[in-house]
Design an enzyme around this catalytic site. Structure first.
Site, PDB file in Angstrom:
ATOM      1  N   CYS A 398       0.833  -1.197   0.000  1.00 25.63           N
ATOM      2  CA  CYS A 398       0.000   0.000   0.000  1.00 25.63           C
ATOM      3  C   CYS A 398       0.873   1.254   0.000  1.00 25.63           C
ATOM      4  O   CYS A 398       1.468   1.570  -1.020  1.00 25.63           O
ATOM      5  CB  CYS A 398      -0.986  -0.052   1.168  1.00 25.63           C
ATOM      6  SG  CYS A 398      -2.480   0.883   0.824  1.00 25.63           S
ATOM      7  N   HIS A 526      -3.470  -5.249   0.454  1.00 26.05           N
ATOM      8  CA  HIS A 526      -2.827  -5.772   1.671  1.00 26.05           C
ATOM      9  C   HIS A 526      -2.890  -7.303   1.670  1.00 26.05           C
ATOM     10  O   HIS A 526      -3.817  -7.880   2.223  1.00 26.05           O
ATOM     11  CB  HIS A 526      -3.542  -5.244   2.919  1.00 26.05           C
ATOM     12  CG  HIS A 526      -3.359  -3.791   3.157  1.00 26.05           C
ATOM     13  ND1 HIS A 526      -2.355  -3.288   3.960  1.00 26.05           N
ATOM     14  CD2 HIS A 526      -4.037  -2.729   2.692  1.00 26.05           C
ATOM     15  CE1 HIS A 526      -2.434  -1.971   3.980  1.00 26.05           C
ATOM     16  NE2 HIS A 526      -3.449  -1.603   3.214  1.00 26.05           N
ATOM     17  N   GLU A 528      -1.376  -9.329   3.364  1.00 30.21           N
ATOM     18  CA  GLU A 528      -1.187  -9.914   4.700  1.00 30.21           C
ATOM     19  C   GLU A 528      -2.492 -10.381   5.336  1.00 30.21           C
ATOM     20  O   GLU A 528      -2.502 -11.299   6.145  1.00 30.21           O
ATOM     21  CB  GLU A 528      -0.470  -8.927   5.637  1.00 30.21           C
ATOM     22  CG  GLU A 528      -1.251  -7.683   6.062  1.00 30.21           C
ATOM     23  CD  GLU A 528      -1.080  -6.503   5.109  1.00 30.21           C
ATOM     24  OE1 GLU A 528      -0.772  -6.734   3.921  1.00 30.21           O
ATOM     25  OE2 GLU A 528      -1.270  -5.354   5.555  1.00 30.21           O
TER      26      GLU A 528
HETATM   27  N1  GLN Z   1      -2.053   6.603   2.926  1.00 30.10           N
HETATM   28  C1  GLN Z   1      -2.143   5.856   1.722  1.00 30.10           C
HETATM   29  C2  GLN Z   1      -3.532   5.950   1.098  1.00 30.10           C
HETATM   30  O1  GLN Z   1      -4.459   6.376   1.731  1.00 30.10           O
HETATM   31  C3  GLN Z   1      -1.798   4.405   1.971  1.00 30.10           C
HETATM   32  C4  GLN Z   1      -2.771   3.690   2.822  1.00 30.10           C
HETATM   33  C5  GLN Z   1      -2.230   2.400   3.354  1.00 30.10           C
HETATM   34  O2  GLN Z   1      -1.049   2.148   3.321  1.00 30.10           O
HETATM   35  N2  GLN Z   1      -3.102   1.576   3.928  1.00 30.10           N
HETATM   36  O3  GLN Z   1      -3.697   5.606  -0.066  1.00 30.10           O
END
Ligand code: GLN
Length: 602
Positions: A398, A526, A528
């Site tokens: 992300c 994600h 994970e």
């Molecule tokens: N802050 C970034 C976004 O909002 C990444 C979010 C994250 O890593 N979960 O896109």
């Protein structure tokens, strides 16, 4: 439906969540279908707005629910998929009661905690317990309910009252209360003290709940006389008192419960003696034992913001662990505070700067997890740069993907002012921008892209597609607002960055790779959250294998998740399934093999 309620006493942090999940594992191993509900008595509607530093990570479900990290334990341990409603909070319950009140559903009555809130809690539990979560049709056999907090907390009172009523509503034989408590060991004599448990059981009884089983956390197994004393003072059968003493890894907990016949005690209370089956825990046992025996280290630098609190990245840690156990390596996580890698730290705190860089440079692989806000972003960018330039395996999740794109744009395209509009709304070269999902019926009003979304591989000849077993698409969970700017994709691609996974519109970049690098992968999702002990997440497995210098072995197999059951061999008397150089044994453990003309060798 049978219900197992797990409460906690004396102190918080006893591992109530792991205990409750382990009870679920034990029941599942006896052939029962298990679901779970976590009750969090705080006022927040969900965990989405809570600081990972204070409360641990925000776990994300398929349906986009942002929930307590304990739901992650349940999903991993029981291999189930929960819904946002499986996490009940005070905020959610009051919101539903107030909405009903506004609709006029209470017919002019005074709306009160008892009976309206307590009724709403019971109805919620009954409704959610029926939702199938294991991929099969129809409701589960048992619902494990974990009540967060400690008995006696003011905020859990309505839940305690509701659960007391609920135990009568579902009737004896359908409700089993397991109280997790602490038996501290005092001073040099090493005496196990029962008083705190006595007090917390008294508290529980005073509130109308009667424990059927006591699960006592202690450093060592309970002495017999201590059990007798607890049994007498707490009015719980001695055979219904189990000790959860300290173990080398949490996978031992279901085994500990089985060894003390906890399932038999539960079956007696729940009138399920007919189940009468020895729990099938072969897979758990070998994995728990294997985990203790691993000695060849694989060092992963976790470059994050909350490095002082490992719960902040719980699922990432678990996914790393699943992958390293599957790859038979001892996971060593080096926590690198992102800020400490920054130039400003070099001036302000040279020691911290030196220490952080030493850790980063000593690592076999680098992982930059998700995050929000600009603190530490520059440190993450230099970590990605270091990994890219030094050909160190890198996995960016992300934000970890977004910063890798920013770094690439700055260093390779020479756009020094490339940035995400999250950190610089007026960035001249915005390579990461705000891209809300418009027109989404289920996400009206919300700006966050949450939950399961599909990613289509753009080419089959890329590391990520191979790791995912050459599938054409994958479904992974998301939690973000910003995304790679589609207008900059062509330029980035021309400079050597590959966008190997995109959404169905082709506008949202899901996976980046650097084909010229041994393992440089960034994902907008994600992975994970869907990793399981017996089924590690593909990209984590890729990171661990690459960090061990063994990525080829995984890629040759190319399908590490679904191994054809038709390719089997007999290794030392047991059947193993294999595909091109990797063997997945019944425990989901990958073994490489070689042949020397005299058969197969692990
Ligand atoms: N802050 C970034 C976004 O909002 C990444 C979010 C994250 O890593 N979960 O896109």
């Amino acid at each position: 439906m049978k219900y197992v309620l797990v409460t906690g006493g004396v102190v918080s942090g006893l591992g109530k969540g792991v205990t409750a999940s382990s009870i679920g594992v034990l029941l599942k191993a006896c052939g029962l279908r298990v679901t779970s509900i976590k009750i969090d008595p705080y006022l927040n509607t969900d965990a989405g707005t809570m600081s990972p530093f204070e409360h641990g990570e925000v776990f994300v479900l398929d349906d986009g629910g942002e929930v307590d990290l304990d739901l992650g334990n349940y999903e991993r341990f029981l291999d189930i998929k929960l819904t946002r409603d499986n996490n009940i909070t005070t905020g959610k319950v009051y919101q539903s009661v107030i909405e009903k009140e506004r609709r006029g559903d209470y017919l002019g009555k005074t709306v009160q905690v008892v009976p309206h809130v307590t009724d709403a809690i019971q109805e919620w539990i009954e409704r959610v317990a029926m939702i199938p979560v294991d991929g099969k049709d129809g409701p589960a056999d048992v619902c494990v309910i974990e009540l967060g907090g400690t008995i006696g907390d003011i905020e859990s009172m309505p839940f305690i009252e509701a659960l007391g009523q609920f135990s009568y509503r579902v009737g004896a034989g359908n409700f089993c209360l397991i109280h997790v408590s602490l038996v501290p060991v005092l001073n040099v004599v090493g005496e196990q003290k029962t008083k705190p448990t006595q007090h917390s059981v008294r508290g529980l009884r005073g509130l109308g709940l009667t424990p059927n089983i006591l699960a006592c956390r202690s450093t060592t197994a309970l002495e017999e006389n201590v059990k007798v004393k607890l049994s007498q003072f707490c009015h719980v059968l001695a055979e219904n008192i189990v000790t959860l003493y300290d173990v080398s890894n949490i996978w031992h907990i279901p085994l500990l419960l089985r060894d003390q016949r906890a399932h038999e005690a539960i079956f007696k209370v729940l009138n399920l003696q007919s189940v009468n089956k020895e729990p099938a825990l072969k897979e758990w046992t070998s994995r728990a034992e294997l985990c203790d025996k691993l000695h060849k280290p694989v060092r992963i630098a976790m470059v994050g913001k909350y490095t002082g609190h490992s719960d902040s990245y719980l699922s990432v840690l678990k996914a790393l662990l699943h992958a390293s156990v599957a790859w038979r390596k001892k996971l060593v996580v080096e926590w690198v505070p992102a800020c400490d890698l920054e130039d400003t730290t070099a001036q302000e705190n040279p020691e911290a700067y030196k220490a952080a860089w030493k850790l980063l440079k000593g690592a076999d692989g680098v992982l930059v997890p998700g995050g929000f806000g600009d603190r530490g972003v520059q440190g993450k960018i230099v970590a990605a740069k270091y990994a890219r330039e030094n050909r160190v395996p890198y996995l960016g999740i992300c934000l970890g993907m977004q910063i890798a794109v920013i770094e690439f744009a700055r260093s390779v395209l020479g756009l020094q002012d490339a940035n995400s509009t999250e950190f610089d709304p007026n960035a001249k070269n915005p390579c990461v921008i705000f891209m809300p999902e418009v027109g989404s019926k289920t996400h009206m009003g919300g700006t966050m892209r949450l939950g399961s979304r599909r990613t289509y591989f753009q080419v089959s000849d890329c590391v990520s597609a191979k790791l995912y077993g050459n599938r054409s698409y994958i479904d992974e969970r998301h939690r973000h607002r910003y995304e790679v700017n589609p207008e900059m994709v062509t330029r980035l691609e021309r400079a050597g960055l590959s966008f190997t996974g995109k959404d169905e519109t082709g506008q949202r970049m899901e996976i980046i790779e650097l084909p010229s690098h041994p393992y440089f992968v960034g994902v907008q999702f994600h992975p994970e959250f869907k990793s399981r002990p017996g089924e590690p997440s593909a990209l984590f497995l890729g990171l661990i294998a690459a960090a061990s210098g063994e990525l080829d072995a995984v890629l040759q197999g190319s399908n590490t998740r679904k191994v054809s059951r038709t390719n089997h061999i007999n290794v030392n008397g047991s059947i193993k399934y294999y595909q091109n150089g990797t063997i997945l044994d019944g425990n989901g453990v990958l073994n490489r093999f070689y042949t020397n003309g005299n058969g197969l060798h692990l």
